[in-house]
Design an enzyme around this catalytic site. Sequence first.
Site, PDB file in Angstrom:
ATOM      1  N   SER A 143       0.851  -1.192   0.000  1.00 36.14           N
ATOM      2  CA  SER A 143       0.000   0.000   0.000  1.00 36.14           C
ATOM      3  C   SER A 143       0.882   1.236   0.000  1.00 36.14           C
ATOM      4  O   SER A 143       1.960   1.245   0.615  1.00 36.14           O
ATOM      5  CB  SER A 143      -0.896   0.028   1.234  1.00 36.14           C
ATOM      6  N   TYR A 157      -2.256  -0.370  10.109  1.00 34.70           N
ATOM      7  CA  TYR A 157      -2.215  -0.794   8.705  1.00 34.70           C
ATOM      8  C   TYR A 157      -0.893  -0.401   8.047  1.00 34.70           C
ATOM      9  O   TYR A 157      -0.240  -1.218   7.378  1.00 34.70           O
ATOM     10  CB  TYR A 157      -3.389  -0.168   7.959  1.00 34.70           C
TER      11      TYR A 157
END
Length: 248
Positions: A143, A157
């Site tokens: 990501s 995350y």
Amino acid sequence: MNNNSLDGKTALVTGGGRGIGAAVAVRLAQEGADVAFTFQHNQQRADGVVEQIKALGRRALALQVDSADPAAVISGVDRVSGELGRLDILVNNAGAFLLGPLEELTLDAFEQTVAVNVRAPFVASQAAVRHMRAGGRIINIGSNAAERVVFPGFSLYSMSKTALIGLTKALGRELGPRAITVNLVNPGATDTELNPADGPNAATINGFIALGEYGAPTDVAAMVAFLAGPDGRYVTGATLDVDGGFTS
């Protein structure tokens, strides 16, 4: 003529039942690979991806696997090699996306995130290289939140996706002598069910993107297909951003 053909190859895409994973699975089939993928819950949606792959003339295998269960991950990898005869490409795409203020993130959320986003790619890669020959490919899906965080609530995350940078570099170095490449693709804002391009935060997010708009799952899939094929043979240990310039 397709110089980056995957004819004769077999791929496994984790979390391939929807979104980016489904786009990757279909694109690899378009390039000529037989494709297995894992999914967690939605059998009907997985069946739809299977049909898309088969419509391209390729073999397909959908496996219901909980990526938080290491034994299930290993079993899934071994099944692909056993049922489809080989394993050439592993795409570690399955992910947990748990956000929230630091004080509210539970240890259960921590364990789930690390299990799916860090342990599962490690375990799947470890299992896959036992089957891979020279020319094998491991492609991790990370990501852009590993490189730039513009909203609060991403601590867990972002931490987990940053771990993939180190894993990719280390495995690229370790597996290079075996002619197996390992790379990391970091998507940015991508138009999926979980993060639609017309969602309530889209206008704000677009303001951070150099190209001014969300990407499509097929944009990420195109980068994966490049890395998976012969044209990607000399790229390893690399992090490639497919984020429209979000991190530029």
